[in-house]
Design an enzyme around this catalytic site. Structure first.
Site, PDB file in Angstrom:
ATOM      1  N   GLU A 198       1.172  -1.888   7.952  1.00  0.00           N
ATOM      2  CA  GLU A 198       2.556  -1.407   7.805  1.00  0.00           C
ATOM      3  C   GLU A 198       3.326  -1.462   9.122  1.00  0.00           C
ATOM      4  OE1 GLU A 198       2.157   2.473   5.934  1.00  0.00           O
ATOM      5  OE2 GLU A 198       2.127   1.538   3.968  1.00  0.00           O
ATOM      6  N   GLU A 388      -2.067  -1.853  -1.078  1.00  0.00           N
ATOM      7  CA  GLU A 388      -2.014  -0.404  -1.290  1.00  0.00           C
ATOM      8  C   GLU A 388      -1.054  -0.116  -2.423  1.00  0.00           C
ATOM      9  OE1 GLU A 388      -1.250   2.257   1.991  1.00  0.00           O
ATOM     10  OE2 GLU A 388      -2.321   0.953   3.382  1.00  0.00           O
TER      11      GLU A 388
HETATM   12  C1  BGP Z   1       0.347   4.108   3.776  1.00  0.00           C
HETATM   13  C2  BGP Z   1      -0.725   3.997   4.797  1.00  0.00           C
HETATM   14  C3  BGP Z   1      -2.036   4.567   4.408  1.00  0.00           C
HETATM   15  C4  BGP Z   1      -2.006   5.683   3.399  1.00  0.00           C
HETATM   16  C5  BGP Z   1      -0.908   5.583   2.379  1.00  0.00           C
HETATM   17  C6  BGP Z   1      -0.653   6.828   1.560  1.00  0.00           C
HETATM   18  O1  BGP Z   1       1.552   4.260   4.419  1.00  0.00           O
HETATM   19  O2  BGP Z   1      -0.970   2.665   5.154  1.00  0.00           O
HETATM   20  O3  BGP Z   1      -2.735   4.820   5.567  1.00  0.00           O
HETATM   21  O4  BGP Z   1      -2.214   6.881   3.922  1.00  0.00           O
HETATM   22  O5  BGP Z   1       0.301   5.198   2.935  1.00  0.00           O
HETATM   23  O6  BGP Z   1       0.084   7.739   2.302  1.00  0.00           O
HETATM   24  P1  BGP Z   1      -0.302   9.252   2.439  1.00  0.00           P
HETATM   25  O7  BGP Z   1      -1.697   9.242   2.938  1.00  0.00           O
HETATM   26  O8  BGP Z   1       0.645   9.807   3.398  1.00  0.00           O
HETATM   27  O9  BGP Z   1      -0.194   9.820   1.077  1.00  0.00           O
END
Ligand code: BGP
Length: 491
Positions: A198, A388
């Site tokens: 990201e 993701e």
């Molecule tokens: C993305 C990241 C992850 C992950 C995901 C979910 O931005 O790449 O590392 O954490 O989001 O977000 P969160 O964990 O804040 O729910």
């Protein structure tokens, strides 16, 4: 059948949120090791020590190092990433569970500081390298193809304390030494790589995305330039070391709509989208887009480049584009509506009246995924990979031990349908799908455990209790069927 025969079904994790073992096997401190726990209303903090020994903290959004201070863990604080969910000791059990679900691929990240504890060490740490050997060998046992993020929110803390990490050009050399080490060591074991997780999140948080303690746009964009150069060099290097290597970039993407058909809303939506796509423009096309050059000019930002930077950006364009997709957002020029801004991962936005939101306020929009896939494929015409996606939700363990996460199944089903339409009806070239946090792990934005994404439940809680034992949720068996039928059986 909509999806390719070799479609890469799997799941995604990241070392800092999953691995634990923060000070084992010679690992050094990463930026995430000084992030405290938080909640959706209380931001995570960074801790530091002043020269006279006094300590302090600050919300990670506002990371700036006080004069004479150094970022460090401080006694009395709870750091959820330290032990995370203990993949470091349980990798064999976890990979066996993923194999049982039928995973074709497993997205992990490598902790840079397991390999180079200080970031700028001359030699790698053999014990760290051995750990990933064991992980990749275990994957190979089940025919699971690793998909490895080289840097996922875990840059070496020493580089931040020394020269503000990616804000300084010297970090490129440190990163290249790390890349060369892992590309050579894991040749034949890993062929799918992502450079930076990201990368566009640097615009929101210099800390999370790049270990940069500054909220100044010029500093962050200079750091992004160094990361672009490093990524392009890594693509070239990976191909030279093993022509089988495929290297992708990674974008946090969410479709942006104009709130109304007022052209002003639409223009804002386009500008918002461009601010995100700027990052993939550089990664996929190999040069800075004109709209961003103009925006830098207006803000008085002059990116310091070295001779050869432009050529390397052109030469090192990625083989595929990977992205995370959780939600969409809307853009509005109406000041009254703007006051209703809601939470998101790194993004805040006005709620969309046509959509429901998760318990953390993230707008749920499966159709937006089809639109996202089309936007990205139209613009770049290279294979896409959704690395993701998923629903962060509260799970309840019933008295009989079952976890009936139908809400998660519903979310994923609708998103897979949207993917299918993008492939079957729109002709998007999609390589694979790895939902986030396939085994429960620590949330990046809040540091919580209660915000769960997994098919596998981990008995670990926000107060630090729990024995880390794993159990299969209802979605585990559902996803097993989805993979077995290559996405045809979604019921
Ligand atoms: C993305 C990241 C992850 C992950 C995901 C979910 O931005 O790449 O590392 O954490 O989001 O977000 P969160 O964990 O804040 O729910």
């Amino acid at each position: 059948m909509a999806f390719r025969k070799d479609f890469l079904w799997g799941g995604a994790t990241a070392a800092n949120q999953y691995e634990g073992g923060w000070n084992e096997g010679g690992k050094g401190l990463s930026c995430d090791d000084i992030l405290t726990g938080g909640t959706k209303d209380e931001p995570r903090k960074l801790t530091y020590i002043l020269a006279d020994g006094t300590t302090g903290d600050m919300p990670f959004w506002q990371a700036t190092l006080p004069e004479g201070a150094k970022f460090a863990p401080v006694d009395g604080y709870f750091y959820p990433n330290h032990d995370a969910v203990d993949f470091y000791h349980r990798y064999a059990e976890d990979i066996a569970l993923l194999a049982e679900m039928g995973f074709k691929t497993f997205r992990i990240s490598m902790a840079w500081t397991r390999i180079f504890p200080n970031g700028d060490d001359a030699e790698p740490n053999e014990e760290g390298l051995k750990f990933y050997d064991k992980v990749f060998d275990e994957c190979a046992k089940y025919g699971i193809e690793p998909l490895v993020t080289i840097s996922h929110y875990e840059s070496p803390l020493n580089l931040t304390n020394k020269w503000n990490s990616w804000a300084d050009r010297r970090t490129i050399d440190c990163f290249m030494r790390y890349c060369e080490t892992i590309f050579k060591r894991y040749k034949g074991k890993v062929k799918y790589w992502l450079t930076f997780n990201e990368i566009n999140c640097i615009a929101m948080s210099g800390w999370l995305a790049a270990g940069v303690a500054s909220s100044d746009r010029g500093v962050k964009m200079q750091a992004a330039h160094h990361m672009f150069v490093a990524s392009a060099k890594a693509v070239v290097m990976a191909h030279e070391i093993d022509p089988e290597n495929k290297v992708g970039c990674m974008l946090a993407y969410g479709t942006t709509y104009g709130y109304t058909c007022n052209p002003q809303d639409e223009l804002l939506a386009q500008q918002k989208d461009n601010n995100t796509l700027f990052f993939t423009d550089v990664h996929c096309r190999g040069y800075y887009p004109s709209f961003m050059l103009k925006s830098f000019e207006r803000d008085g930002i002059v990116i310091k480049k070295e001779p050869g930077d432009d050529e390397i950006l052109k030469k090192g364009v990625v083989d595929f584009l990977s992205f995370s997709y959780y939600m969409s957002s809307v853009a509005t020029a109406d000041p009254e509506l703007l006051k209703k801004s809601t939470a998101g991962n790194m993004f805040r936005g006005v709620p969309n009246p046509y959509l429901k939101a998760s318990d953390w306020g993230w707008q749920i929009d499966p159709l937006g995924l089809r639109i996202a896939l089309n936007n990205l494929y139209d613009r770049y015409q290279i294979p896409l990979f959704i690395v993701e996606n998923g629903l962060g939700a509260y799970d309840t363990v019933e008295a009989d031990g079952s976890i009936n996460d139908d809400y998660r199944i519903d979310y994923l089903r609708e998103h897979i349908k949207a993917m299918k339409d993008a492939v079957e009806l729109d002709g998007v070239d999609l390589m694979g799908y790895t939902p986030w946090g396939c085994i429960d792990l620590v949330s990046a934005s809040t540091g919580e455990m209660r915000k769960r994404y997994g098919f596998v439940y981990v008995n670990k809680h926000d107060d630090g209790t729990g024995d880390y034992s794993r159990s299969r949720k209802k979605s585990f068996f559902w996803y097993q069927k989805v993979i077995k039928s290559n996405g045809e059986d979604l019921d």
